[in-house]
Design an enzyme around this catalytic site. Structure first.
Site, PDB file in Angstrom:
ATOM      1  N   THR A  17       0.834  -1.201   0.000  1.00 55.79           N
ATOM      2  CA  THR A  17       0.000   0.000   0.000  1.00 55.79           C
ATOM      3  C   THR A  17       0.870   1.252   0.000  1.00 55.79           C
ATOM      4  OG1 THR A  17      -1.596  -1.234   1.349  1.00 55.79           O
ATOM      5  CG2 THR A  17      -1.920   1.135   1.186  1.00 55.79           C
ATOM      6  N   SER A 112       6.284   3.546   8.843  1.00 54.62           N
ATOM      7  CA  SER A 112       5.129   4.236   9.406  1.00 54.62           C
ATOM      8  C   SER A 112       4.886   3.902  10.871  1.00 54.62           C
ATOM      9  CB  SER A 112       3.905   3.917   8.542  1.00 54.62           C
ATOM     10  OG  SER A 112       2.831   4.722   8.931  1.00 54.62           O
ATOM     11  N   HIS A 113       3.706   3.346  11.154  1.00 52.22           N
ATOM     12  CA  HIS A 113       3.302   3.067  12.531  1.00 52.22           C
ATOM     13  C   HIS A 113       3.840   1.731  13.028  1.00 52.22           C
ATOM     14  CE1 HIS A 113       0.762   1.399   9.527  1.00 52.22           C
ATOM     15  NE2 HIS A 113       0.381   0.472  10.375  1.00 52.22           N
ATOM     16  N   LYS A 125      10.158   4.103   0.473  1.00 50.05           N
ATOM     17  CA  LYS A 125       9.078   4.512  -0.429  1.00 50.05           C
ATOM     18  C   LYS A 125       9.609   5.589  -1.361  1.00 50.05           C
ATOM     19  CE  LYS A 125       5.766   7.189   1.303  1.00 50.05           C
ATOM     20  NZ  LYS A 125       4.493   7.697   1.827  1.00 50.05           N
ATOM     21  N   ASP A 276       2.171   9.370  14.269  1.00 52.92           N
ATOM     22  CA  ASP A 276       2.788   8.043  14.178  1.00 52.92           C
ATOM     23  C   ASP A 276       4.272   8.125  13.856  1.00 52.92           C
ATOM     24  OD1 ASP A 276       2.541   8.953  11.582  1.00 52.92           O
ATOM     25  OD2 ASP A 276       2.298   6.940  10.771  1.00 52.92           O
ATOM     26  N   ASP A 278       6.183   8.164  11.211  1.00 51.63           N
ATOM     27  CA  ASP A 278       6.713   9.106  10.218  1.00 51.63           C
ATOM     28  C   ASP A 278       5.922  10.399  10.136  1.00 51.63           C
ATOM     29  OD1 ASP A 278       4.582   7.627   9.157  1.00 51.63           O
ATOM     30  OD2 ASP A 278       5.279   7.889   7.102  1.00 51.63           O
ATOM     31  N   ASP A 280       2.709  11.155   9.554  1.00 54.28           N
ATOM     32  CA  ASP A 280       1.625  11.458   8.620  1.00 54.28           C
ATOM     33  C   ASP A 280       0.246  11.101   9.165  1.00 54.28           C
ATOM     34  OD1 ASP A 280       1.971   8.743   8.377  1.00 54.28           O
ATOM     35  OD2 ASP A 280       2.267   8.745   6.183  1.00 54.28           O
ATOM     36  N   ARG A 281       0.197  10.309  10.230  1.00 47.57           N
ATOM     37  CA  ARG A 281      -1.115   9.965  10.805  1.00 47.57           C
ATOM     38  C   ARG A 281      -1.441  10.894  11.965  1.00 47.57           C
ATOM     39  NH1 ARG A 281      -2.202   3.553  10.764  1.00 47.57           N
ATOM     40  NH2 ARG A 281      -1.464   3.166   8.640  1.00 47.57           N
ATOM     41  N   THR A 343      -7.757   2.349  -0.935  1.00 44.17           N
ATOM     42  CA  THR A 343      -6.850   2.600   0.180  1.00 44.17           C
ATOM     43  C   THR A 343      -5.445   2.887  -0.356  1.00 44.17           C
ATOM     44  OG1 THR A 343      -8.106   1.207   1.666  1.00 44.17           O
ATOM     45  CG2 THR A 343      -5.782   1.514   2.192  1.00 44.17           C
ATOM     46  N   GLU A 362      -8.570   9.332   5.368  1.00 45.40           N
ATOM     47  CA  GLU A 362      -8.745   7.891   5.421  1.00 45.40           C
ATOM     48  C   GLU A 362      -9.068   7.459   6.839  1.00 45.40           C
ATOM     49  OE1 GLU A 362      -6.133   5.435   2.672  1.00 45.40           O
ATOM     50  OE2 GLU A 362      -4.767   6.865   3.555  1.00 45.40           O
ATOM     51  N   GLU A 363      -9.749   6.322   6.916  1.00 43.93           N
ATOM     52  CA  GLU A 363     -10.071   5.757   8.222  1.00 43.93           C
ATOM     53  C   GLU A 363      -8.810   5.388   9.008  1.00 43.93           C
ATOM     54  OE1 GLU A 363      -9.062   2.496   8.589  1.00 43.93           O
ATOM     55  OE2 GLU A 363      -8.473   2.481   6.483  1.00 43.93           O
ATOM     56  N   SER A 364      -7.703   5.180   8.311  1.00 42.46           N
ATOM     57  CA  SER A 364      -6.474   4.734   8.950  1.00 42.46           C
ATOM     58  C   SER A 364      -5.706   5.910   9.551  1.00 42.46           C
ATOM     59  CB  SER A 364      -5.602   3.992   7.942  1.00 42.46           C
ATOM     60  OG  SER A 364      -5.352   4.819   6.820  1.00 42.46           O
ATOM     61  N   LYS A 375      -0.474  12.538   3.575  1.00 40.38           N
ATOM     62  CA  LYS A 375      -1.285  12.897   4.727  1.00 40.38           C
ATOM     63  C   LYS A 375      -0.356  13.525   5.758  1.00 40.38           C
ATOM     64  CE  LYS A 375      -1.404   8.139   6.530  1.00 40.38           C
ATOM     65  NZ  LYS A 375      -0.882   7.219   5.517  1.00 40.38           N
TER      66      LYS A 375
HETATM   67  C1  G16 Z   1      -0.518   3.592   4.479  1.00 39.61           C
HETATM   68  C2  G16 Z   1      -1.191   4.275   3.323  1.00 39.61           C
HETATM   69  C3  G16 Z   1      -2.608   4.604   3.671  1.00 39.61           C
HETATM   70  C4  G16 Z   1      -3.334   3.359   4.111  1.00 39.61           C
HETATM   71  C5  G16 Z   1      -2.595   2.706   5.262  1.00 39.61           C
HETATM   72  C6  G16 Z   1      -3.188   1.367   5.634  1.00 39.61           C
HETATM   73  O1  G16 Z   1      -0.414   4.489   5.540  1.00 39.61           O
HETATM   74  O2  G16 Z   1      -0.527   5.449   2.943  1.00 39.61           O
HETATM   75  O3  G16 Z   1      -3.210   5.156   2.545  1.00 39.61           O
HETATM   76  O4  G16 Z   1      -4.645   3.659   4.498  1.00 39.61           O
HETATM   77  O5  G16 Z   1      -1.268   2.467   4.879  1.00 39.61           O
HETATM   78  O6  G16 Z   1      -3.099   0.502   4.546  1.00 39.61           O
HETATM   79  P1  G16 Z   1      -3.477  -1.017   4.679  1.00 39.61           P
HETATM   80  O7  G16 Z   1      -4.915  -1.031   5.114  1.00 39.61           O
HETATM   81  O8  G16 Z   1      -3.256  -1.598   3.320  1.00 39.61           O
HETATM   82  O9  G16 Z   1      -2.600  -1.615   5.738  1.00 39.61           O
HETATM   83  P2  G16 Z   1       0.890   4.552   6.446  1.00 39.61           P
HETATM   84  O10 G16 Z   1       0.567   5.567   7.508  1.00 39.61           O
HETATM   85  O11 G16 Z   1       1.058   3.158   7.000  1.00 39.61           O
HETATM   86  O12 G16 Z   1       1.992   4.948   5.535  1.00 39.61           O
END
Ligand code: G16
Length: 542
Positions: A17, A112-113, A125, A276, A278, A280-281, A343, A362-364, A375
């Site tokens: 993703t 990320s997280h 990335k 989180d 990095d 962005d969340r 997503t 996004e919900e995430s 984000k």
């Molecule tokens: C990444 C993507 C988001 C996505 C999230 C969860 O975020 O940039 O767009 O919603 O992963 O993805 P998945 O449901 O496929 O695990 P981040 O914050 O992890 O870079």
């Protein structure tokens, strides 16, 4: 001297993703990192003499991969690398730096997280010149290249001192170590009414920001404490650590439980937030209230005009498909276009570039706008603060007013982590096959109205993305979405997204778990979650 080193492909370098995420030990295999970086460079065209932005969230392996990437960028012909001091750049700050300095692109090092440390996760990335994550056609090409690669280029050169601002020559390329915070903080001052937020805080408004020992610490200290005047101690866990202090830098109820306890405890501050790994969340809390990311997107969209950058209104709102329809209610009421994407933040890039959307979410736990192409956790916090500074109401009052105006989308995501991949694939495959027969079936008192698999045709470049989640709609407007995560690093993670809309004249203050109880039971009945996974309950509920 430039060396060309022979190598052989690894079969597992398919970006998910959001870039390539793997265990640190996988990245540490000889040539693994080099192969991936070279695969990125091999599919790009026209970067000779151009600028590459480089930085990460400071997790374990960050510095080593930065040094390797600098040497490879020099060998491949980049003219300049901009790297954050200490190898640090939050993801939104990297996006901004790429845009501001008109770089060719950037490499962001983060998982990320996900947790960090020698036995935990790392990631790489590639972001394109608009500052956003590379679209699928580029990530697909990177993967294809990684399966063929037979050599990489690297120069012999000493390590660059990442802890000193300024320029260093590496072969024919210049490396400039930049202040990772300054440009970003300036951008935030341009977007928001810092005077109003300063006045709010000076008037006794109390906030708590948990940086989770991740990348936003330095940004939050500078912006919230130094520029906005919040007292020292407002930012907690503010020092970035390679292992995030042994925690998951994931701003949710499970991993930010101390912040939840503070915000739901006696003498809670007025506002609580976290970001989180990095940066962005975002997580948004008021006193004794958690604002779901989907609701936060909707509330920000409905109130964005209160901040200077959005005073003239929004061009449109975009959300990922599994995100709740709360933003749709706002778009509908304001007469704005609403775009539904798969997503992955990369899908918002074209809409933002084309001026079709101003705010995305996004919900995430991701929200952002057209100020960058990622984000942006602190941006969401500052937009909330700007709104609170103008409205002078509590977070709870703002949300109650929001639901009274637009209705409420009760929403939760149930994650089943660390599943056997084959079992998870079987669950999805069986459900996919069963779907055509589901309309009309009643599960847990809920009648299935329609069932389909989401696919997205990008309105800007026409590219088609298939297989983006299985959707079940129920009579009365409830919805369940099933998909497998594309960011995990061990086994499979099943995500089950549950949502039920309550109109403005309905019950708007119910407990979410109770409001969604029947849907949870229906999800298990229709998809056989327990039967396939052996799990009686999700690992995490967000
Ligand atoms: C990444 C993507 C988001 C996505 C999230 C969860 O975020 O940039 O767009 O919603 O992963 O993805 P998945 O449901 O496929 O695990 P981040 O914050 O992890 O870079």
């Amino acid at each position: 001297m430039t060396l060309t080193i022979a190598t052989t492909p690894f079969a597992d370098q398919k970006p998910g993703t959001s870039g390539l995420r793997k265990k640190v030990r996988i990245f540490q295999q000889p040539n693994y990192t080099e192969n991936f970086v070279q695969s990125v460079f091999d599919v790009l065209d026209g970067f000779a003499g151009q600028t590459l932005v480089l930085g990460g969230d400071g997790r374990y392996l960050n510095r080593e991969v930065i040094q390797i990437t600098i040497r490879m960028a020099a060998a491949n012909g980049f003219g300049r690398v901009l790297v954050g001091l200490g190898g640090i750049l939050s993801t939104p700050a990297a996006s901004h730096v790429i845009r501001k300095y008109q770089a060719f692109g950037g490499l962001i090092l983060s998982a990320s997280h996900n947790p960090g440390g020698p036995d935990e996760d790392f990631g790489i990335k590639y972001n394109i010149a608009n500052g956003g994550p590379a679209p699928e056609k580029i990530t697909d090409a990177i993967y294809a290249r990684s399966t063929q690669i037979d050599r990489y280029h690297i120069v012999e050169a000493p390590d660059v001192d990442l802890d000193r601002l300024g320029e260093t020559q590496v072969a024919d390329m210049v490396v400039e170590v930049i202040d990772p915070v300054a440009d970003y903080a300036e951008l935030m001052e341009d977007l928001f009414d810092f005077d109003a937020i300063r006045a709010l805080i000076a008037g006794g408004f109390r906030l708590s920001f948990d940086a989770m020992h991740a990348v936003t610490g330095p940004y939050a200290h500078e912006i919230l404490e130094r520029r906005l005047g919040a007292p020292g101690g407002t930012v907690v866990n503010g020092a970035p650590l390679p292992d995030f202090g042994g925690h998951h830098p994931d701003p949710n109820m499970v991993h930010a439980h101390e912040l939840f306890a503070r915000m739901f405890g006696a003498d809670a501050p007025d506002f609580g937030a976290a970001s989180d790994g990095d940066g962005d969340r975002n997580l948004i809390l008021g006193r004794a209230i958690f604002v779901t990311p989907s609701d936060s997107l909707a509330a920000l969209a409905a109130n964005a005009h209160l901040a200077p950058a959005y005073a003239r209104g929004l061009k449109g709102i975009a959300r990922s498909m599994p995100t709740s329809g709360a933003a749709d209610q706002v778009a509908h009421a304001l007469g704005l276009p609403l775009h539904e994407t798969p997503t992955g933040w990369k899908f918002f890039g074209n809409l933002l570039d084309a001026g079709m959307a101003t705010i995305c979410g996004e919900e995430s736990a991701g929200t952002g706008s057209d100020h960058v192409r990622e984000k942006d956790g602190l941006w969401a916090v500052l937009l909330w603060l700007n709104i609170l500074a103008v409205r002078r109401e509590s977070v709870a009052a703002i949300m109650a007013d929001h639901w009274a105006r637009f209705g409420r989308n009760y929403y939760a995501r149930h994650d089943y982590e660390g599943l056997d991949s084959a079992a998870a694939e079987t669950l999805m495959a069986e459900l996919r096959v069963a779907m055509s027969a589901l309309p009309g079936r009643v599960a847990s008192g809920l009648a299935v109205e329609s069932a389909d698999e989401f696919e997205y045709s990008d309105p800007v470049d026409g590219s088609l993305s298939r297989g983006q989640g299985l959707r079940l709609r129920f009579e009365g407007g409830a919805r369940i979405v099933f998909r497998l995560s594309g960011t995990g690093t061990s086994g499979a993670t099943l995500r089950v997204y549950l949502e039920r809309y309550e109109r403005t004249d309905g019950i708007l203050d119910a407990d979410t778990a109770e409001a969604l109880g029947a849907l949870v039971a229906a999800a298990d009945e229709l998809a056989g979650i327990t039967r396939h996974t052996g799990r009686a309950a999700p690992t995490v509920i967000t």
